[in-house]
Design a protein around this motif. Structure first.
Motif, mmCIF file in Angstrom:
data_model
loop_
_atom_site.group_PDB
_atom_site.id
_atom_site.type_symbol
_atom_site.label_atom_id
_atom_site.label_comp_id
_atom_site.label_asym_id
_atom_site.label_seq_id
_atom_site.Cartn_x
_atom_site.Cartn_y
_atom_site.Cartn_z
ATOM 1 N N ALA A 55 -25.891 12.067 9.665
ATOM 2 C CA ALA A 55 -26.844 13.116 10.064
ATOM 3 C C ALA A 55 -26.674 13.441 11.551
ATOM 4 O O ALA A 55 -26.706 14.608 11.961
ATOM 5 C CB ALA A 55 -28.271 12.651 9.783
ATOM 6 N N THR A 56 -26.461 12.405 12.353
ATOM 7 C CA THR A 56 -26.246 12.620 13.786
ATOM 8 C C THR A 56 -24.906 13.317 14.031
ATOM 9 O O THR A 56 -24.765 14.116 14.955
ATOM 10 C CB THR A 56 -26.343 11.275 14.536
ATOM 11 N N TYR A 57 -23.931 13.048 13.165
ATOM 12 C CA TYR A 57 -22.635 13.744 13.242
ATOM 13 C C TYR A 57 -22.864 15.263 13.188
ATOM 14 O O TYR A 57 -22.352 16.026 13.996
ATOM 15 C CB TYR A 57 -21.748 13.278 12.078
ATOM 16 N N TYR A 58 -23.666 15.709 12.213
ATOM 17 C CA TYR A 58 -23.953 17.150 12.095
ATOM 18 C C TYR A 58 -24.653 17.679 13.345
ATOM 19 O O TYR A 58 -24.394 18.789 13.788
ATOM 20 C CB TYR A 58 -24.855 17.435 10.883
ATOM 21 N N ALA A 59 -25.576 16.865 13.882
ATOM 22 C CA ALA A 59 -26.334 17.302 15.059
ATOM 23 C C ALA A 59 -25.403 17.474 16.260
ATOM 24 O O ALA A 59 -25.423 18.515 16.931
ATOM 25 C CB ALA A 59 -27.426 16.287 15.375
ATOM 26 N N LEU A 60 -24.572 16.462 16.504
ATOM 27 C CA LEU A 60 -23.662 16.542 17.659
ATOM 28 C C LEU A 60 -22.629 17.658 17.455
ATOM 29 O O LEU A 60 -22.268 18.360 18.403
ATOM 30 C CB LEU A 60 -22.967 15.195 17.893
ATOM 31 N N GLU A 61 -22.187 17.821 16.213
ATOM 32 C CA GLU A 61 -21.214 18.881 15.910
ATOM 33 C C GLU A 61 -21.778 20.253 16.293
ATOM 34 O O GLU A 61 -21.064 21.119 16.768
ATOM 35 C CB GLU A 61 -20.884 18.860 14.404
ATOM 36 N N SER A 62 -23.089 20.442 16.093
ATOM 37 C CA SER A 62 -23.666 21.767 16.360
ATOM 38 C C SER A 62 -24.085 21.977 17.825
ATOM 39 O O SER A 62 -24.556 23.049 18.183
ATOM 40 C CB SER A 62 -24.858 22.011 15.427
ATOM 41 N N MET A 63 -23.918 20.963 18.684
ATOM 42 C CA MET A 63 -24.260 21.136 20.109
ATOM 43 C C MET A 63 -23.193 21.985 20.807
ATOM 44 O O MET A 63 -22.010 21.649 20.741
ATOM 45 C CB MET A 63 -24.359 19.773 20.824
ATOM 46 N N ASP A 64 -23.646 23.066 21.461
ATOM 47 C CA ASP A 64 -22.656 23.916 22.142
ATOM 48 C C ASP A 64 -22.818 23.857 23.659
ATOM 49 O O ASP A 64 -22.280 24.680 24.387
ATOM 50 C CB ASP A 64 -22.784 25.369 21.636
ATOM 51 N N ARG A 65 -23.604 22.858 24.130
ATOM 52 C CA ARG A 65 -23.790 22.693 25.584
ATOM 53 C C ARG A 65 -23.750 21.202 25.909
ATOM 54 O O ARG A 65 -23.919 20.375 25.018
ATOM 55 C CB ARG A 65 -25.164 23.266 25.994
ATOM 56 N N PRO A 66 -23.516 20.850 27.190
ATOM 57 C CA PRO A 66 -23.546 19.420 27.558
ATOM 58 C C PRO A 66 -24.882 18.810 27.120
ATOM 59 O O PRO A 66 -25.931 19.426 27.289
ATOM 60 C CB PRO A 66 -23.437 19.437 29.089
ATOM 61 N N THR A 67 -24.817 17.600 26.568
ATOM 62 C CA THR A 67 -26.001 17.048 25.898
ATOM 63 C C THR A 67 -26.376 15.662 26.419
ATOM 64 O O THR A 67 -25.523 14.790 26.573
ATOM 65 C CB THR A 67 -25.733 16.984 24.371
ATOM 66 N N VAL A 68 -27.680 15.484 26.670
ATOM 67 C CA VAL A 68 -28.236 14.156 26.924
ATOM 68 C C VAL A 68 -28.771 13.678 25.574
ATOM 69 O O VAL A 68 -29.644 14.317 24.980
ATOM 70 C CB VAL A 68 -29.382 14.215 27.962
ATOM 71 N N TRP A 69 -28.206 12.566 25.097
ATOM 72 C CA TRP A 69 -28.466 12.138 23.718
ATOM 73 C C TRP A 69 -29.363 10.905 23.699
ATOM 74 O O TRP A 69 -29.040 9.884 24.284
ATOM 75 C CB TRP A 69 -27.115 11.838 23.062
ATOM 76 N N ILE A 70 -30.505 11.023 22.998
ATOM 77 C CA ILE A 70 -31.409 9.879 22.803
ATOM 78 C C ILE A 70 -31.122 9.307 21.412
ATOM 79 O O ILE A 70 -31.240 9.998 20.407
ATOM 80 C CB ILE A 70 -32.891 10.301 22.907
#
Length: 443
Positions: free
Chosen positions: A331-346
């Protein structure tokens, strides 16, 4: 009078108790934990006997039938006793399905099942009487008692499928299968796959199985373990004769030579995985003769589920996103895949035997800082410390959000996508998601 014992006084347990009483059982509800006040009131009002914070063994083992809540594992001592005594154990969906002649759409999978179930229900309710139940909303048993809809969309977990005997959905969907809950399946992926495929075990050639043909776990299993159902695969990468596929950004759905087209340009939900969810839901709608125009409009105005890639707020040009429902790596794979900007990940929580390897490429490419929010973050630190400049630990949501606020710059995302269960610090993923949203709003 037949004795029905209900183990677990949550939503599915209370629904089963009410339906059981209405169908002439003598019902007893037993919960090893505390029963919520609102459920106690229902039991008292309906004169159903119950106990909490204990299991009275003599009373339980006197049952003719036991409904076990999906959260109770097989290795619980009480369950072992019950099995030794040979008492029949069923899940809520098995029990309730005996009392309805409705058309049932059953949806399972490691990810996407809540979105697919909600989307399917959203389309069908435009033209049909339909209930939404299972792992979502009011219990199936209670809806069978109160509303007896002609159709149901059920979101079904592997735990619910473990205790079925005759349950048979007219239309089954398997969204995908990736390692999850392996702690409940002796850490054997095969056991978990077999559990998911129980959704089709009682189906005949008059029933349908809709599945992701791009998922090798599913296609390999079907080759080795054929089912009787009529197969309707969906795919983003290859043409299928019967089922759904994507061509030039158009979903093409064919059932018995009857084809409909759905453009994806205006889908309300973004991301490849949501095109798949839309394919599965539209295939069901097409099978149940929903008009093409209705399907198209419903896909365009459906806005997703709470805690699943849910935009919360933009503060100082930083977008905060709540994906608390991501309780496993895929599920997190899909979330990170859809990020199109630099991300701070919790990230973080109760690890269910996670393998983080499939996230490495996204973390290297998109994640600028990681905040580990769990009681034990050792595995996360081992896996990701070398990939980001900043990795910190905390056990408080408010602190996690404050740290994210300091680390994020204009144009960044702050993403809560834990990849783990929530039970180490929170009641459940909803509680975790709400705490995140509250903390963001209080910045």
């Amino acid at each position: 009078m037949k004795q029905l014992v209900v183990l677990g006084g949550g939503e599915s347990g209370i629904g089963t108790a009410l339906l059981g009483k209405a169908k002439g059982y003598n019902v007893f509800v037993s919960d090893k934990g505390k029963i919520k006040q609102k459920y106690k009131e229902v039991l008292i009002h309906n004169e159903i006997e119950w106990e909490e914070e204990m299991h009275t063994e003599a009373r339980i083992l006197d049952a003719d039938l036991i409904m076990k809540s999906p959260g109770i594992p097989e290795k619980a001592p009480m369950v072992k006793h019950i099995r030794e005594c040979g008492i029949e154990v069923v899940s809520e969906i098995e029990f309730a399905s005996k009392y309805t002649n409705a058309t049932i759409v059953g949806i399972t999978g490691s990810n996407g099942k809540t979105t697919t179930a909600s989307l399917t229900h959203h389309i069908l309710k435009q033209e049909l009487e339909v209930g939404l139940a299972g792992n979502i909303g009011d219990s199936f048993a209670k809806q069978v008692l109160d509303s007896d809809y002609k159709n149901y969309v059920l979101e079904i977990s592997s735990f619910q499928l473990d205790d079925i005997a005759t349950f048979k959905p007219n239309i089954a969907i398997i969204t995908n299968i990736t390692p999850d809950h392996l702690d409940r399946y002796n850490y054997q992926f095969e056991n978990y796959i077999a559990s998911k495929f129980r959704i089709a075990m009682n189906q005949t050639e008059d029933d349908y199985l809709i599945y992701d043909a791009d998922d090798e776990v599913i296609t390999n299993w079907l080759k080795a373990n054929p089912v009787k159902s009529t197969l309707l695969p969906f795919s983003l990468t290859k043409k299928v004769d019967n089922g759904a596929y994507l061509e030039d950004k158009i979903i093409k759905i064919t059932i018995d030579n009857n084809q409909i087209d759905m453009p994806t340009s205006n889908l309300a939900l973004e991301g490849k995985h949501n095109v798949k969810n839309a394919m599965a839901a539209s295939t069901v709608a097409h099978l149940l003769k929903i008009r093409k125009q209705t399907i198209r409009e419903s896909l365009e105005n459906f806005h997703g589920v709470e805690h699943r890639l849910e935009p919360v707020l933009k503060i100082n040009k930083v977008q905060y996103i709540n994906d608390s429902k991501a309780t496993n790596v895929n599920a997190t794979y899909y979330a990170l895949e859809s990020m199109d900007r630099p991300t701070v990940w919790i990230v973080g929580g109760e690890d269910k035997g996670n393998n983080y390897q499939e996230l490495f490429s996204f973390v290297n490419e998109k994640v600028k800082a990681i905040i580990c929010l769990g009681v034990n973050n050792e595995k996360l630190l081992e896996n990701f410390s070398s990939m980001v400049d900043v990795i910190v630990e905390t056990q408080f949501m408010t602190e996690a959000v404050k740290i994210a606020y300091k680390l994020a710059e204009a144009g960044d995302n702050v993403l809560l996508s834990p990849a783990c269960a929530s039970f180490d610090l929170f009641e459940n993923y909803e509680d975790r998601g709400r705490q995140f949203k509250d903390a963001v709003r209080n910045l």
